[in-house]
Design a protein around this motif. Sequence first.
Motif, PDB file in Angstrom:
ATOM      1  N   ASP A   8       0.819  -1.205   0.000  1.00  0.00           N
ATOM      2  CA  ASP A   8       0.000   0.000   0.000  1.00  0.00           C
ATOM      3  C   ASP A   8       0.854   1.257   0.000  1.00  0.00           C
ATOM      4  O   ASP A   8       0.410   2.324  -0.386  1.00  0.00           O
ATOM      5  CB  ASP A   8      -0.923   0.038   1.226  1.00  0.00           C
ATOM      6  N   LYS A  38      -2.329   5.031   2.974  1.00  0.00           N
ATOM      7  CA  LYS A  38      -2.690   5.933   1.880  1.00  0.00           C
ATOM      8  C   LYS A  38      -2.770   7.376   2.372  1.00  0.00           C
ATOM      9  O   LYS A  38      -2.323   8.303   1.677  1.00  0.00           O
ATOM     10  CB  LYS A  38      -4.014   5.484   1.248  1.00  0.00           C
ATOM     11  N   TRP A  75      -6.256   4.110  -6.479  1.00  0.00           N
ATOM     12  CA  TRP A  75      -4.882   4.069  -5.961  1.00  0.00           C
ATOM     13  C   TRP A  75      -4.044   3.353  -7.011  1.00  0.00           C
ATOM     14  O   TRP A  75      -4.504   3.177  -8.144  1.00  0.00           O
ATOM     15  CB  TRP A  75      -4.832   3.372  -4.603  1.00  0.00           C
ATOM     16  N   ARG A 132      -6.824   9.803  -2.919  1.00  0.00           N
ATOM     17  CA  ARG A 132      -7.380   8.469  -2.672  1.00  0.00           C
ATOM     18  C   ARG A 132      -8.660   8.222  -3.459  1.00  0.00           C
ATOM     19  O   ARG A 132      -9.253   7.139  -3.382  1.00  0.00           O
ATOM     20  CB  ARG A 132      -7.628   8.281  -1.182  1.00  0.00           C
TER      21      ARG A 132
END
Length: 259
Positions: A8, A38, A75, A132
């Motif tokens: 991530d 994020k 993303w 995001r």
Amino acid sequence: MSSNSPDDLKTGTFDTWTAMEAKSGTATKTVQVNVDSKAATRQAIIVEIRRKKIQFKTRSDWKAKEPTTNPKADWDYKAIAIHHAGNSYSCAADGATEMQKAEATDIQSFGNLSYHYAIDCQGVIYEALDLRCRGAHIEGGNTGVIGIVFLSDLTVRGEAERHGPGAWNVTKKRGVIAGIKEWLGEQKDKADVTHDEPTEQQVEAAFALIKTLLHFFEIKTLGGHREFAITHGTSRACPGVYGMILVEMMRRDFNLTPP
């Protein structure tokens, strides 16, 4: 430790803050902290840009409005699309005012800002749509693409008619009202005798922003809106002839591929 997957958050550094109070003679307990990777990436991008001495205004800084519709999540960005705001915008205007004008237009059309970042002629970078969230800046091709818009007019007269989809095509695809708006835009473009060229401050800010994004995402592609549009079976004049000169410069300097 984070409970999120290491995938991530691309390898790199970012700033975070914490405070701890310890009393002499007492045991220190370990506390697990869950990190939203994020959100941390978003903040790290802002911090890195500001370290480059580029002014960056978050959504809260410029008092962005709440969306009327909830944007979908996105993303794992692989591409960057460059836009210009159009011939209703000018470097002669105040950048913050132009940002709010762009917001009003996008909220009316999409319920939220369509781009992720905007750059005014003074070189100020604005956080538009939260990174995001998926943008709405390329018809049929927004997933995985970061949208950056220059708050200026980078086309020359006649580009909308030469490169745009045309009023009739827009009418067939999106209805009469959209077609009328496209036609009015073409007429305005025919009469438009003024345009902007990217300012030195805009170029500096754009290079700083893209260099930062490349640090956090596996970006391989950079192109102008018109290039992305062609890959999805449509056409657009955006970001104009001067915008495309800048696109080609950045693509060469960062060794990125066209769409």
